[in-house]
Write an enzyme that holds these catalytic residues in place. Structure first.
Site, PDB file in Angstrom:
ATOM      1  N   ARG A  43       0.857  -1.190   0.000  1.00 37.88           N
ATOM      2  CA  ARG A  43       0.000   0.000   0.000  1.00 37.88           C
ATOM      3  C   ARG A  43       0.892   1.239   0.000  1.00 37.88           C
ATOM      4  NH1 ARG A  43      -2.232  -3.514   3.637  1.00 37.88           N
ATOM      5  NH2 ARG A  43      -4.358  -4.202   3.116  1.00 37.88           N
TER       6      ARG A  43
ATOM      7  N   LYS B 174      -2.097  -0.523   7.859  1.00 41.85           N
ATOM      8  CA  LYS B 174      -3.537  -0.784   7.898  1.00 41.85           C
ATOM      9  C   LYS B 174      -3.894  -1.966   8.799  1.00 41.85           C
ATOM     10  CE  LYS B 174      -7.607  -1.655   5.083  1.00 41.85           C
ATOM     11  NZ  LYS B 174      -8.152  -1.755   3.738  1.00 41.85           N
TER      12      LYS B 174
ATOM     13  N   HIS C 262      -3.740   3.269  -5.184  1.00 41.81           N
ATOM     14  CA  HIS C 262      -4.020   1.836  -5.045  1.00 41.81           C
ATOM     15  C   HIS C 262      -3.876   1.093  -6.375  1.00 41.81           C
ATOM     16  CE1 HIS C 262      -4.927  -0.154  -1.359  1.00 41.81           C
ATOM     17  NE2 HIS C 262      -5.865  -0.911  -1.884  1.00 41.81           N
TER      18      HIS C 262
ATOM     19  N   ARG D  94      -0.890  -1.327  -6.336  1.00 47.07           N
ATOM     20  CA  ARG D  94      -1.132  -2.600  -5.631  1.00 47.07           C
ATOM     21  C   ARG D  94      -2.024  -3.521  -6.468  1.00 47.07           C
ATOM     22  NH1 ARG D  94      -1.226  -4.783  -0.293  1.00 47.07           N
ATOM     23  NH2 ARG D  94      -3.236  -5.626   0.346  1.00 47.07           N
TER      24      ARG D  94
ATOM     25  N   HIS E 299      -6.613 -11.017   2.294  1.00 47.97           N
ATOM     26  CA  HIS E 299      -8.054 -11.004   2.028  1.00 47.97           C
ATOM     27  C   HIS E 299      -8.703 -12.236   2.646  1.00 47.97           C
ATOM     28  CE1 HIS E 299      -7.655  -8.266  -1.778  1.00 47.97           C
ATOM     29  NE2 HIS E 299      -7.571  -7.586  -0.653  1.00 47.97           N
TER      30      HIS E 299
ATOM     31  N   TYR F 117     -11.091  -7.551  -6.357  1.00 49.70           N
ATOM     32  CA  TYR F 117     -10.136  -6.492  -6.027  1.00 49.70           C
ATOM     33  C   TYR F 117      -9.177  -6.204  -7.185  1.00 49.70           C
ATOM     34  CZ  TYR F 117      -6.372  -4.178  -3.402  1.00 49.70           C
ATOM     35  OH  TYR F 117      -5.414  -3.304  -2.962  1.00 49.70           O
TER      36      TYR F 117
END
Length: 179
Positions: free
Chosen positions: A39, A63, A127, A130, A153, A162
């Site tokens: 990230r 995160k 993002h 990523r 995830h 995603y």
């Protein structure tokens, strides 16, 4: 908030890298994002000592609070060596002209402007790096479970959505359906 997309086309990715190569800092943070899948908050938190002479990037993700250890690949290793030469280990890896740590908003504009110059039509954000990593990792290895673990995830379905694979499959299905 609009979801951003990966850069799916390798030629487009190369165009963005050429544009970013005018400033080594910008190319390097983009290369870390697309080669490691970190990230932006974790990329911008790196200090010189975190990468100089190392074989792995080791961080605690901002995160999730989880430890992550990522091998430094053959593309990044020489970039790190050149970029960190003669710099103090405790200084931020990515700085502004005023020697302050580069911030997320500035990184966003750098990536966004490079993608616009490259003629990309995808929805772009920090993002995107990523997601680009995830998209191409999946295309190369077809191992969604490994990617799910790398991204922390909870299910393969979330990972496919995603990285944009689910949308690619939907569009392909529509394109190949004619009555």
């Amino acid at each position: 908030m609009t979801a951003v997309e990966p850069i799916r086309n390798i030629e487009d990715l190369k165009k963005v890298e050429i544009i970013l190569s005018k400033k080594k800092r910008d190319l390097l943070f983009f290369a870390i994002g697309t080669n490691c899948g970190l990230r932006i908050s974790d990329i911008l938190s790196l200090n010189v000592k975190d990468v100089r002479g190392k074989t792995h990037i080791q961080i605690i993700e901002k995160k999730t609070g989880k430890f992550k250890k990522i091998p430094i690949n053959s593309k990044l290793k020489p970039m790190f060596e050149e970029f960190t030469k003669g710099r103090c280990g405790d200084e931020p890896l990515f700085t502004t002209i005023f020697k302050n740590r580069l911030e997320r908003v500035a990184a966003y504009y750098i990536i966004k402007n490079a993608c616009i110059k490259a003629g990309l039509e995808e929805k772009i954000g920090t993002h995107t790096m990523r997601k680009t990593f995830g998209y191409h990792h999946y295309k190369k290895f077809k191992d969604i479970v490994m990617l799910q673990k790398m991204f922390n995830h909870s299910s393969p379905v979330i990972t496919l959505r995603y990285i944009g694979i689910e949308q690619d499959q939907i569009e392909e299905s529509y394109s190949n359906f004619v009555l």
